[in-house]
Design a protein around this motif. Structure first.
Motif, mmCIF file in Angstrom:
data_model
loop_
_atom_site.group_PDB
_atom_site.id
_atom_site.type_symbol
_atom_site.label_atom_id
_atom_site.label_comp_id
_atom_site.label_asym_id
_atom_site.label_seq_id
_atom_site.Cartn_x
_atom_site.Cartn_y
_atom_site.Cartn_z
ATOM 1 N N PRO A 23 2.802 1.621 96.372
ATOM 2 C CA PRO A 23 3.311 0.252 96.368
ATOM 3 C C PRO A 23 3.282 -0.389 94.990
ATOM 4 O O PRO A 23 3.420 -1.591 94.880
ATOM 5 C CB PRO A 23 2.304 -0.442 97.266
ATOM 6 C CG PRO A 23 1.004 0.200 96.867
ATOM 7 C CD PRO A 23 1.326 1.618 96.490
ATOM 8 N N ASP B 88 7.585 -6.054 105.814
ATOM 9 C CA ASP B 88 7.304 -6.018 104.375
ATOM 10 C C ASP B 88 6.208 -5.011 104.079
ATOM 11 O O ASP B 88 5.234 -4.878 104.825
ATOM 12 C CB ASP B 88 6.859 -7.395 103.880
ATOM 13 C CG ASP B 88 8.017 -8.367 103.769
ATOM 14 O OD1 ASP B 88 9.164 -7.903 103.663
ATOM 15 O OD2 ASP B 88 7.771 -9.591 103.786
ATOM 16 N N LYS C 288 4.068 -3.646 100.357
ATOM 17 C CA LYS C 288 3.898 -3.912 98.930
ATOM 18 C C LYS C 288 4.832 -3.000 98.118
ATOM 19 O O LYS C 288 4.869 -1.782 98.332
ATOM 20 C CB LYS C 288 2.458 -3.665 98.508
ATOM 21 C CG LYS C 288 1.471 -4.732 98.986
ATOM 22 C CD LYS C 288 1.656 -6.031 98.224
ATOM 23 C CE LYS C 288 0.621 -7.073 98.587
ATOM 24 N NZ LYS C 288 0.801 -8.332 97.855
ATOM 25 N N ASN C 289 5.564 -3.595 97.175
ATOM 26 C CA ASN C 289 6.507 -2.804 96.392
ATOM 27 C C ASN C 289 6.560 -3.200 94.920
ATOM 28 O O ASN C 289 7.384 -2.687 94.169
ATOM 29 C CB ASN C 289 7.914 -2.898 96.994
ATOM 30 C CG ASN C 289 8.427 -4.328 97.071
ATOM 31 O OD1 ASN C 289 7.799 -5.255 96.567
ATOM 32 N ND2 ASN C 289 9.559 -4.513 97.716
ATOM 33 N N THR D 167 5.444 -9.366 97.684
ATOM 34 C CA THR D 167 6.464 -8.370 98.013
ATOM 35 C C THR D 167 7.838 -8.885 97.604
ATOM 36 O O THR D 167 8.189 -10.033 97.864
ATOM 37 C CB THR D 167 6.444 -8.065 99.518
ATOM 38 O OG1 THR D 167 5.148 -7.594 99.879
ATOM 39 C CG2 THR D 167 7.481 -7.020 99.880
#
Length: 819
Positions: free
Chosen positions: A512, A615, A617-618, A625
């Protein structure tokens, strides 16, 4: 010569005196050595990172610059220039002696029927002269090596030569196949000459319009720039010159520059240190506090010891010794303690530096930085020893010779110390070291609480039992989307059939900690003032199964979407909320403008939204997010890398050798550039730096707390021994042991409470300097402050308890005859 005789006499006398009081000397030396050792370790790091980070020439004039897109929400930063932009920069700036560039390239080394992956760089023809580099082996890279038609050559770093080729001197002059091109190794770079982690340097010609070839993935080559300022040129002057040049270049290449941008010129040292610089300065401040605690501690002990020697000093004065002579003698004793502590501290620092280097998170610092105990660091330690001589010894020495001679000769030195003459100074020193300890403990407590919050952040997916493998492809064979799809399909079929593999997928980026591709988007029928940004990932239908992302609405990607390179996407909730608030996004279309710049991707293409997932985490653990879409990986074959993610029912790493074999059975020319578990990836890039900050500051805080315990205990024990006569008088007049206990304990408790109060107030103001390292809690977190207060009170009372109890066991008859 007579002066040297006096000094030698003072040294001999001081050594004998300290030897007689060995317990005091041992405690003082160890306490001070901890402070000097910690300060030396941190100065080693500061010197290596901020003062002398590179072996290059003119490092004090070594700069680079960034272009910030101010229209983006977080000011997106551009690091590189295309080759024509780079050439224009060279021509239009006037403040630089040298301008050289480098651009990353994945290098596949083909040998013995297989491929190895190396980090490589294209470098401009003046890189060797710009860095002032003399080869360890071979000949320097020259401008002629980059000319069109020149024999292909390359440079190898000392790091790769050591790790991969066992420092074989015969390797220079050999021909190696790199990215399908035979190249001759002409030079081994000296140690510490590393450019952004690149181990292979390939010269490139910058005299033509641009570079587009198979090794850059059919995309233009972009070069990061570094420059040497001319002597006397300041950063402000360079800023003005570069800003003017870049704005002119932007008019020549308007499609490559944002409409609104700023230019920032920074030293390369600051760029390399990055966010670590702030933490490093905070740790240096912490270790100086620790050193001050140690000095305060020793000063208090020396003061108590000098007070106990008042009669001795008075007798020496009556025999003709001047006050200056006595101060010098006491300073010599302090100097002997400092020298011994310096030697022991450097011994501790030798091992401490090794531990710090081992604790440093991977990729925090470039390998050009060498952290070690060198001459300058040892000179710093010697300077600290001299400074501590005066910090620790001057006040006790002056206090020891003050006051009327008759009072010292007629009274008992021990009894007098219970009075106000020296008590106030010792009290101030105790309060000071307690306050400093509170500062260190509060900082460590905040970092601990922040790390715990970070470790329990909701990722939005399950990272357990996921194995990843980053693959690099030879572009000559996998330059198109269809070629990559054919290879990946074969690999996925093989690995899914392995026992222990539950699901496998292809991805462009690893969650992430970083979004794979962030770019402007266009949504038909919607207008907006600010750019709309979204990330997109290239994956297949099993991506959501591997990460265990459930479907919220619509449908997920299917095999037929991947096979046909369908223009469909699955989006996350953030994208749906941000750009389709109050309406159903299913069936709506989105255009990703960056794909228009990719040669084999669909241009002017609108992707239909077919599903929504939760969603995850990215963009890092600490950041919110970002809007994200997932599209079939078969859309484009751009870039030389793809990753495979596998969810396993067994220990993930146990499958790694077999999966490698399966990949190489399909094509041995494909290299595995990085592999491991997703949890280890998270640890390396998400938790390692906060853990380092906590361990470093926590270690200093623990040492500081130990020094406070030793200091409070020692001072209270001295005070009790010096008050023996007074205690005896009180007990003879009817005072009970509980009264004596309360008297002694209350005196120590008051000092601790005052120091605690000062420390907490100071912490509330100073912890803001740790704000960049703290996440999820306030820098004035009440729970942390309360925990520190309880801890300080507990250990402070414990340090006072033993001397206080000893005071209650004084025999009145013995005490009345004391001295």
């Amino acid at each position: 010569m007579q002066a040297f005789g006096w000094i030698w006499q003072d040294v001999r006398f001081g050594a004998r005196t300290l030897w007689k009081d060995r317990r005091f000397a041992a405690v003082a030396i160890v306490a001070l050595a901890l402070g000097i050792g910690a300060a030396t370790v941190m100065f080693s790091v500061v010197y290596a990172v901020l003062i002398a980070p590179f072996p290059y020439r003119n490092t004090d004039r070594f700069v680079t610059f960034f272009i910030h897109n101010t229209a983006r929400p977080k000011g997106q930063r551009r690091l590189g220039l295309s080759v024509p932009e780079f050439t224009a920069l060279r021509e239009q700036t006037h403040v630089f002696e040298d301008v050289f560039g480098f651009g990353g390239v994945n290098v596949l080394y083909t040998a013995n029927g297989g491929s190895d992956f190396f980090n490589g760089c294209w470098v401009t023809d003046n890189i060797s002269s710009g860095l002032g580099m003399q080869p360890e082996l071979g000949r320097p890279l020259s401008p002629s090596d980059a000319q069109p038609g020149a024999p292909p050559v390359f440079v190898m770093t000392d790091r790769l030569w050591t790790k991969r080729f066992n420092r074989d001197p015969k390797i220079v002059g050999t021909v190696m196949t790199l990215n399908g091109t035979p190249r001759t190794l002409i030079e081994i770079a000296p140690p510490r000459y590393v450019i952004t982690g690149c181990d292979i340097w390939i010269p490139t010609y910058t005299g033509h319009a641009d570079i587009v070839n198979s090794e850059t993935g059919n995309m233009p080559l972009y070069l990061e720039t570094s420059e040497h300022l001319k002597p006397g040129v300041t950063l402000q002057q360079a800023q003005a010159d570069v800003d003017l040049a870049v704005r002119h270049i932007a008019t020549l290449f308007p499609d490559d520059f944002p409409k609104q941008f700023t230019v920032q010129v920074v030293s390369v040292a600051d760029y390399v240190a990055g966010d670590f610089k702030g933490m490093l300065l905070a740790l240096m401040g912490a270790v100086l506090m620790l050193l001050l605690i140690a000095c305060t501690n020793i000063a208090n002990l020396l003061l108590a010891r000098a007070t106990a020697r008042e009669k001795e000093i008075a007798i020496r004065t009556s025999l003709g010794a001047s006050r200056g002579r006595l101060i010098r003698q006491l300073l010599v004793e302090s100097f002997l303690l400092s020298v011994a502590a310096c030697v022991f501290g450097c011994f501790l620092a030798y091992f401490g530096v090794k531990e710090v280097v081992a604790m440093l998170p991977v990729d925090t610092l470039t390998e050009s930085i060498s952290i070690e105990l060198n001459f300058r660091v040892l000179l710093f330690a010697a300077g600290v020893a001299v400074l501590t001589t005066f910090l620790c010894g001057l006040a006790p020495a002056i206090h020891a010779v003050r006051g009327p001679l008759q009072a010292h000769l007629s009274g008992t030195g021990r009894g007098m110390s219970a009075g106000a003459r020296h008590g106030r100074l010792r009290s101030v020193l105790v309060v000071g070291e307690v306050a400093l300890s509170v500062l260190l403990l509060t900082g460590a407590g905040l970092l601990m609480r922040s790390l715990l919050r970070l470790q329990h952040v909701n990722l939005g997916f399950d990272p357990k039992n996921i194995l990843f493998l980053d693959m690099s492809f030879p572009n000559a064979r996998y330059g198109t989307a269809e070629e990559k799809r054919h290879f990946l399909e074969q690999v996925l079929v093989r690995v899914k059939a392995l026992p222990g593999v539950e699901a496998a997928t292809v991805t462009f980026g690893l969650p992430p900690l970083g979004s794979p591709s962030s770019n402007d988007i266009t949504i038909p029928g919607k207008t907006h003032d600010q750019p709309w940004i979204a990330d997109f990932d290239l994956c297949d239908q099993d991506y959501f199964k591997v990460l265990r992302l459930p479907l919220l609405k619509g449908r997920l990607l299917e095999q037929k979407d991947v096979d046909s390179a369908a223009r469909v996407i699955v989006i996350n909730q953030t994208l749906a909320r941000a750009y389709f608030s109050g309406e159903d996004p299913i069936g709506k279309t989105v255009k990703f403008n960056a794909l228009d710049q990719v040669p084999d991707a669909p241009h002017d293409a609108y992707f239909q939204i077919i599903g929504i997932v939760p969603d995850a985490k990215n963009s890092g653990l600490r950041n919110e997010t970002q809007p994200q879409a997932f599209m079939p990986y078969s859309i484009t074959g751009v870039d030389t890398a793809r990753a495979i993610l596998l969810r396993t029912a067994v220990a993930p790493l146990s499958l790694l050798p077999e999966i490698r074999r399966q990949i190489w059975d399909v094509d041995s020319n494909v290299a595995i550039s990085e592999s491991g578990t997703l949890e280890s990836y998270l640890q390396r890039y998400g938790y390692a730096q906060p853990e380092f900050s906590l361990m470093a500051l926590g270690a200093f805080a623990v040492i500081g707390l130990v020094l406070v315990i030793v200091g409070v205990f020692s001072v209270m024990a001295y005070s009790v021994s010096l008050q023996t006569h007074e205690i005896g008088v009180r007990m003879a007049l009817g005072a009970q042991p509980s009264d004596i206990l309360r008297m002694v304990l209350s005196r120590g408790t008051r000092l601790i409470i005052v120091g605690l109060a000062i420390g907490l107030v100071a912490s509330a103001g100073l912890t803001r300097f740790l704000s960049s390292e703290i996440w999820g809690i306030s820098v004035t977190d009440p729970l942390t402050f309360a925990a520190v207060a309880v801890l300080i009170l507990a250990v402070g009372l414990a340090a006072c308890a033993v001397p206080s109890r000893a005071a209650t066991q004084v025999d009145p008859m013995v005490a009345l005859r004391y001295e």
